[in-house]
Design an enzyme around this catalytic site. Sequence first.
Site, PDB file in Angstrom:
ATOM      1  N   ASP A  26       3.864   1.015  12.188  1.00 33.02           N
ATOM      2  CA  ASP A  26       2.609   0.273  11.706  1.00 33.02           C
ATOM      3  C   ASP A  26       2.613  -1.106  12.047  1.00 33.02           C
ATOM      4  O   ASP A  26       1.270  -1.819  11.612  1.00 33.02           O
ATOM      5  CB  ASP A  26       2.882   0.441   9.983  1.00 33.02           C
ATOM      6  CG  ASP A  26       2.566   1.813   9.488  1.00 33.02           C
ATOM      7  OD1 ASP A  26       2.967   2.036   8.374  1.00 33.02           O
ATOM      8  OD2 ASP A  26       2.376   2.552  10.355  1.00 33.02           O
ATOM      9  N   ARG A  72      -8.710  -1.060   3.974  1.00 37.81           N
ATOM     10  CA  ARG A  72      -7.877   0.064   3.455  1.00 37.81           C
ATOM     11  C   ARG A  72      -6.564  -0.468   3.128  1.00 37.81           C
ATOM     12  O   ARG A  72      -6.045   0.239   2.160  1.00 37.81           O
ATOM     13  CB  ARG A  72      -7.770   1.207   4.386  1.00 37.81           C
ATOM     14  CG  ARG A  72      -9.008   2.350   4.610  1.00 37.81           C
ATOM     15  CD  ARG A  72      -8.627   3.639   5.454  1.00 37.81           C
ATOM     16  NE  ARG A  72      -7.375   3.894   4.873  1.00 37.81           N
ATOM     17  CZ  ARG A  72      -6.385   4.452   5.723  1.00 37.81           C
ATOM     18  NH1 ARG A  72      -6.639   4.528   6.969  1.00 37.81           N
ATOM     19  NH2 ARG A  72      -5.203   4.918   5.221  1.00 37.81           N
ATOM     20  N   CYS A  86      -6.327  11.994  11.497  1.00 37.84           N
ATOM     21  CA  CYS A  86      -6.976  10.719  11.668  1.00 37.84           C
ATOM     22  C   CYS A  86      -6.663  10.171  13.220  1.00 37.84           C
ATOM     23  O   CYS A  86      -6.172  11.170  13.918  1.00 37.84           O
ATOM     24  CB  CYS A  86      -6.367   9.654  10.745  1.00 37.84           C
ATOM     25  SG  CYS A  86      -4.811   9.155  11.216  1.00 37.84           S
ATOM     26  N   LYS A 143       0.822  -1.231   0.069  1.00 39.65           N
ATOM     27  CA  LYS A 143       0.055   0.031  -0.028  1.00 39.65           C
ATOM     28  C   LYS A 143       0.626   1.153   0.275  1.00 39.65           C
ATOM     29  O   LYS A 143       0.783   2.014  -0.814  1.00 39.65           O
ATOM     30  CB  LYS A 143      -0.805   0.013   1.107  1.00 39.65           C
ATOM     31  CG  LYS A 143      -1.412   1.282   1.544  1.00 39.65           C
ATOM     32  CD  LYS A 143      -2.523   1.316   2.634  1.00 39.65           C
ATOM     33  CE  LYS A 143      -2.046   1.882   4.114  1.00 39.65           C
ATOM     34  NZ  LYS A 143      -1.763   3.202   4.199  1.00 39.65           N
ATOM     35  N   ASN A 144       1.834   1.313   0.941  1.00 40.51           N
ATOM     36  CA  ASN A 144       2.642   2.524   0.906  1.00 40.51           C
ATOM     37  C   ASN A 144       3.752   2.814  -0.236  1.00 40.51           C
ATOM     38  O   ASN A 144       4.250   3.976  -0.058  1.00 40.51           O
ATOM     39  CB  ASN A 144       3.262   2.742   2.539  1.00 40.51           C
ATOM     40  CG  ASN A 144       1.966   2.917   3.530  1.00 40.51           C
ATOM     41  OD1 ASN A 144       1.103   3.102   3.230  1.00 40.51           O
ATOM     42  ND2 ASN A 144       2.508   2.797   4.684  1.00 40.51           N
ATOM     43  N   ARG A 168      -1.315  14.718  12.253  1.00 37.00           N
ATOM     44  CA  ARG A 168      -0.878  14.386  10.920  1.00 37.00           C
ATOM     45  C   ARG A 168      -0.439  15.631  10.191  1.00 37.00           C
ATOM     46  O   ARG A 168      -1.301  16.053   8.935  1.00 37.00           O
ATOM     47  CB  ARG A 168      -1.776  13.734   9.911  1.00 37.00           C
ATOM     48  CG  ARG A 168      -2.084  12.261  10.717  1.00 37.00           C
ATOM     49  CD  ARG A 168      -1.086  11.149  10.873  1.00 37.00           C
ATOM     50  NE  ARG A 168      -0.468  10.574   9.659  1.00 37.00           N
ATOM     51  CZ  ARG A 168      -0.832   9.679   9.005  1.00 37.00           C
ATOM     52  NH1 ARG A 168      -2.002   9.108   9.270  1.00 37.00           N
ATOM     53  NH2 ARG A 168      -0.205   9.071   8.179  1.00 37.00           N
TER      54      ARG A 168
HETATM   55  C1  EPZ Z   1       3.718   7.212   6.115  1.00 38.48           C
HETATM   56  O1  EPZ Z   1       2.821   8.176   6.631  1.00 38.48           O
HETATM   57  C2  EPZ Z   1       2.589   6.108   5.989  1.00 38.48           C
HETATM   58  N1  EPZ Z   1       1.646   6.209   5.071  1.00 38.48           N
HETATM   59  C3  EPZ Z   1       2.347   5.522   7.525  1.00 38.48           C
HETATM   60  O2  EPZ Z   1       1.561   4.386   7.400  1.00 38.48           O
HETATM   61  C4  EPZ Z   1       3.494   5.442   8.337  1.00 38.48           C
HETATM   62  O3  EPZ Z   1       3.093   5.196   9.622  1.00 38.48           O
HETATM   63  C5  EPZ Z   1       4.474   6.442   8.457  1.00 38.48           C
HETATM   64  O4  EPZ Z   1       4.822   6.856   6.870  1.00 38.48           O
HETATM   65  C6  EPZ Z   1       5.500   6.290   9.274  1.00 38.48           C
HETATM   66  O5  EPZ Z   1       6.206   5.352   8.596  1.00 38.48           O
HETATM   67  C7  EPZ Z   1       1.950   6.169   3.943  1.00 38.48           C
HETATM   68  O6  EPZ Z   1       3.091   5.856   3.503  1.00 38.48           O
HETATM   69  C8  EPZ Z   1       0.768   6.246   2.880  1.00 38.48           C
HETATM   70  P1  EPZ Z   1       5.448  10.718   8.269  1.00 38.48           P
HETATM   71  P2  EPZ Z   1       3.193   9.832   6.705  1.00 38.48           P
HETATM   72  O7  EPZ Z   1       5.333  12.058   7.362  1.00 38.48           O
HETATM   73  O8  EPZ Z   1       4.048  10.125   5.352  1.00 38.48           O
HETATM   74  C9  EPZ Z   1       4.767  13.974  11.907  1.00 38.48           C
HETATM   75  C10 EPZ Z   1      -0.378   2.874   7.626  1.00 38.48           C
HETATM   76  O9  EPZ Z   1      -0.776   2.453   8.473  1.00 38.48           O
HETATM   77  N2  EPZ Z   1       4.604  14.913  10.684  1.00 38.48           N
HETATM   78  O10 EPZ Z   1       6.676  10.290   8.331  1.00 38.48           O
HETATM   79  O11 EPZ Z   1       2.038  10.634   7.016  1.00 38.48           O
HETATM   80  C11 EPZ Z   1       3.409  13.124  11.630  1.00 38.48           C
HETATM   81  O12 EPZ Z   1       2.336  13.687  12.108  1.00 38.48           O
HETATM   82  C12 EPZ Z   1       0.269   4.253   7.662  1.00 38.48           C
HETATM   83  O13 EPZ Z   1      -0.097   2.482   6.372  1.00 38.48           O
HETATM   84  C13 EPZ Z   1       4.765  16.228  11.311  1.00 38.48           C
HETATM   85  O14 EPZ Z   1       4.741  16.372  12.047  1.00 38.48           O
HETATM   86  O15 EPZ Z   1       4.273   9.700   7.623  1.00 38.48           O
HETATM   87  C14 EPZ Z   1       3.750  11.822  12.374  1.00 38.48           C
HETATM   88  O16 EPZ Z   1       3.536  12.053  13.612  1.00 38.48           O
HETATM   89  C15 EPZ Z   1      -0.150   5.023   9.064  1.00 38.48           C
HETATM   90  N3  EPZ Z   1       4.674  17.334  10.080  1.00 38.48           N
HETATM   91  C16 EPZ Z   1       5.224  11.475  11.969  1.00 38.48           C
HETATM   92  O17 EPZ Z   1       5.670  12.956  11.613  1.00 38.48           O
HETATM   93  C17 EPZ Z   1       4.810  16.942   8.870  1.00 38.48           C
HETATM   94  O18 EPZ Z   1       4.830  17.623   7.943  1.00 38.48           O
HETATM   95  C18 EPZ Z   1       5.459  10.531  10.837  1.00 38.48           C
HETATM   96  O19 EPZ Z   1       4.917  11.264   9.956  1.00 38.48           O
HETATM   97  C19 EPZ Z   1       4.758  15.650   8.339  1.00 38.48           C
HETATM   98  C20 EPZ Z   1       4.786  14.681   9.252  1.00 38.48           C
END
Ligand code: EPZ
Length: 419
Positions: free
Chosen positions: A305, A397, A116, A22-23, A121
């Site tokens: 995850d 999902r 979410c 998915k990711n 996020r």
């Molecule tokens: C990706 O989300 C994945 N989703 C998530 O998988 C995964 O948990 C996450 O990476 C971490 O590995 C997809 O790839 C579609 P991040 P993403 O930006 O890109 C904070 C699943 O279950 N942050 O690395 O949103 C954020 O709030 C999903 O498949 C900021 O603060 O992850 C989070 O706490 C869930 N500001 C942390 O960083 C920003 O501008 C990690 O976010 C961006 C992120």
Amino acid sequence: LEWIEILGGQPLNGSVKVQGSKNAVLPILAATILHKGVTVLKGCPKITDVYYMIQILEHLGSIIKWEEDTLMIDTLALNSCIIPTEYANKMRSSIFLLGSMLGRFQEARLPYPGGCVIGERPIELHLAGLKKLHVKIEEGVEELVAKAEQIIGGEVKFPFPSVGATENVILASVLGKGTTYIKGAAKEPEIMELCRFLNTMGADISGAGSDEIVIQGVEKLHDVEFKVVTDRIVAGTYILAAISSHGKITLIDAPVSHMTTLLEIIERMGVIYQNESGRLHIDATGKLKSVLHIKTEPYPGFPTDLQSQFIAVIAALEGECYIHETLFEARFKVAEELNKMGAQITYDNHVARIIGGSTLYGTKVEAKELRGGAALVVAAIGAKGITSIKNRHFIDRGYEDICKDLISLGANIICQECC
Ligand code: EPZ
């Protein structure tokens, strides 16, 4: 309401082929609009988030069709860079279209991706990174409007290796002028896969998988046929289901090289695994023991995850365990549901304490988000009696058909839908 009913206590035994990731595929789907032509994605998972992304790409003017698990995407006629609110609010991953629409049109208009259950996020790192590429961003109440005379390469430094922000900056800079340097980049396999896909189409990206990625802008990309990597989180979920039931399973095509941290930990717990010619054998029939502490971290650390699914296993193993969730601020919601099954979990925003050794009993529980829902399936597989899990759609999902997969591993699952 859809629900899954599972009669637990039966050790899993069997083999299953692991679905596409998915990711990995979601940013790759967004990346297809950088090329005015045809992209063929083999091994594309049939999951709700992919269906949503397809709807958005068709809304923008793409022509898309499935042939079994192969997706054909023709973006020649793509004629819009505006995503209406009703689409993006369904799914956060539409945020990747910000970078790819900027890459194609130097313009993008889309609603904020919703937060979410697992966390707020925010996207400030995405926006700060894009501004370094000479993108102007207006943050309206309901939507974002981003524009650039021309995307010009720049230096982006991330204070935190955000996966999505790294992907968005890559997508925006592939067709830009000059060179973009990303320092503090995320190193996840999904980043490596996105860059492998883009380079196969003619992009010029180096350093993927390290914390420094360099993107040399190119004029255009070309048609490509690409095999989507299999899903390390789905594979990890099924390994944890095998452990929960003290079973013995084989995963076909699991992305083993992306799963070393999990495999090291389960080996310490007494699980035996063997990887040979694309088949990962997992034997959890021996004496198993818990671990004292797990901390989720950006790749290659323990993946957030798999955190909930891991708690579901630990709850029933002798010993006390502390889980430190460092990536999301609300990712222990499933603990309340697991405690209904007899687990002993206490938690705050970032640390959960699990007193293991509980016998889990089937009861009615509720999935509240994707991986928490998968964790309830893992717990139910090992629990005594019948567990009914409500809101199966959250699990769909990210899992093509968790019931079918686990039934082929020998689980007693009755997937039911009641209106
Ligand atoms: C990706 O989300 C994945 N989703 C998530 O998988 C995964 O948990 C996450 O990476 C971490 O590995 C997809 O790839 C579609 P991040 P993403 O930006 O890109 C904070 C699943 O279950 N942050 O690395 O949103 C954020 O709030 C999903 O498949 C900021 O603060 O992850 C989070 O706490 C869930 N500001 C942390 O960083 C920003 O501008 C990690 O976010 C961006 C992120």
